[in-house]
Design an enzyme around this catalytic site. Structure first.
Site, PDB file in Angstrom:
ATOM      1  N   SER A  43       6.497 -25.871 -32.293  1.00 35.33           N
ATOM      2  CA  SER A  43       5.818 -25.693 -33.279  1.00 35.33           C
ATOM      3  C   SER A  43       4.250 -26.089 -33.505  1.00 35.33           C
ATOM      4  O   SER A  43       4.286 -27.350 -32.879  1.00 35.33           O
ATOM      5  CB  SER A  43       6.253 -25.856 -34.801  1.00 35.33           C
ATOM      6  OG  SER A  43       6.560 -25.368 -35.104  1.00 35.33           O
TER       7      SER A  43
HETATM    8  N1  SAH Z   1      12.070 -28.646 -34.557  1.00 32.67           N
HETATM    9  C1  SAH Z   1      11.804 -28.029 -33.366  1.00 32.67           C
HETATM   10  C2  SAH Z   1      11.703 -26.714 -32.666  1.00 32.67           C
HETATM   11  C3  SAH Z   1      12.651 -25.721 -32.426  1.00 32.67           C
HETATM   12  S1  SAH Z   1      12.526 -23.935 -32.087  1.00 32.67           S
HETATM   13  C4  SAH Z   1      11.137 -28.747 -32.087  1.00 32.67           C
HETATM   14  O1  SAH Z   1      10.918 -29.653 -32.721  1.00 32.67           O
HETATM   15  O2  SAH Z   1      11.351 -28.556 -30.943  1.00 32.67           O
HETATM   16  C5  SAH Z   1      13.985 -23.609 -32.769  1.00 32.67           C
HETATM   17  C6  SAH Z   1      15.249 -24.345 -32.774  1.00 32.67           C
HETATM   18  O3  SAH Z   1      16.245 -23.940 -33.513  1.00 32.67           O
HETATM   19  C7  SAH Z   1      15.358 -23.526 -31.369  1.00 32.67           C
HETATM   20  O4  SAH Z   1      15.337 -24.882 -31.116  1.00 32.67           O
HETATM   21  C8  SAH Z   1      17.095 -22.962 -31.178  1.00 32.67           C
HETATM   22  O5  SAH Z   1      17.446 -22.777 -30.021  1.00 32.67           O
HETATM   23  C9  SAH Z   1      17.289 -23.021 -32.692  1.00 32.67           C
HETATM   24  N2  SAH Z   1      17.879 -22.058 -33.498  1.00 32.67           N
HETATM   25  C10 SAH Z   1      17.955 -21.506 -33.985  1.00 32.67           C
HETATM   26  N3  SAH Z   1      19.085 -20.749 -34.494  1.00 32.67           N
HETATM   27  C11 SAH Z   1      19.836 -21.398 -35.069  1.00 32.67           C
HETATM   28  C12 SAH Z   1      20.919 -21.399 -35.312  1.00 32.67           C
HETATM   29  N4  SAH Z   1      21.972 -20.336 -36.086  1.00 32.67           N
HETATM   30  N5  SAH Z   1      21.325 -22.844 -35.687  1.00 32.67           N
HETATM   31  C13 SAH Z   1      20.950 -23.876 -34.510  1.00 32.67           C
HETATM   32  N6  SAH Z   1      19.506 -23.611 -34.211  1.00 32.67           N
HETATM   33  C14 SAH Z   1      19.144 -22.747 -34.651  1.00 32.67           C
END
Ligand code: SAH
Length: 188
Positions: A43
């Site tokens: 984000s």
């Molecule tokens: N907070 C992160 C943002 C990552 S984007 C950062 O600072 O980089 C959202 C993330 O959620 C992705 O890495 C994606 O793979 C993960 N995600 C999506 N669905 C998920 C689930 N059901 N369980 C765990 N992680 C998940």
């Protein structure tokens, strides 16, 4: 005691998303999401700061994070709390963030590869829960794993998503409030 805005902002300014990218050429000095590989994004920094602020962290908190991604949001939270439990579903991102955050010296983060919709039952209850991918509906397991006096920050919705704050009072009653419209990758 609640973490002060001043210390949050000071730490925020010390973090650079460049240090969290597998591919440094993907870095741009902008307040916008950046690609972190595997179709996922980190984000915009101002939103990461705002979500951290909405958590109203305190030093004794045990925090659950769903969606480790590149570990930038984890690094924003970890120094202010007792322990951070973070769950990621994509193995390459889970391993990348784990190695990166350990190398950076964050010693209070616990990493799990798995489906965050189920939370982390063995470590529940949590004082705070933050979700950084959007489900259509609030996963019930996460509400269950939120302790009394707990607070969860989560984007909810499909095309139109709202950053939502869920509070559980001492008697276990749930309060829900919508903060702002956001656009996150879906929680799968
Ligand atoms: N907070 C992160 C943002 C990552 S984007 C950062 O600072 O980089 C959202 C993330 O959620 C992705 O890495 C994606 O793979 C993960 N995600 C999506 N669905 C998920 C689930 N059901 N369980 C765990 N992680 C998940």
């Amino acid at each position: 005691m609640k973490v002060s805005e001043e210390s949050l902002v000071k730490h925020y300014l010390s973090l650079n998303r460049r240090d969290f990218l597998e591919d440094p050429s993907a870095y741009r000095e902008v307040d916008a999401p950046l690609a972190i590989g595997h179709g996922q994004t980190v984000s915009q920094p101002s939103l990461v700061l705002h979500m951290t602020r909405l958590l109203e962290l305190a030093a004794h908190h045990r925090v659950l994070e769903i969606g480790t991604g590149c570990g930038y949001q984890s690094a924003m939270i970890a120094p202010f709390v007792a322990a951070l439990y973070t769950v990621e579903i994509i193995e390459a991102l889970h391993l990348g963030a784990k190695n990166r955050l350990l190398a950076m010296g964050y010693g209070n983060i616990h990493f799990k590869l798995g489906d965050g919709k189920a939370g982390w039952a063995e470590e529940a209850p949590f004082d705070r829960i933050i979700v950084t991918a959007a489900p259509s509906r609030i996963p019930q397991a996460l509400v269950t794993q939120l302790g009394p006096g707990g607070r969860m920050v989560i984007p909810v919705g499909d095309f139109v998503q709202y950053l939502t704050v869920i509070e559980k009072d001492r008697e276990g009653r749930i309060g829900v409030s919508r903060e702002m419209a956001v656009r996150f990758v879906p929680l799968v």
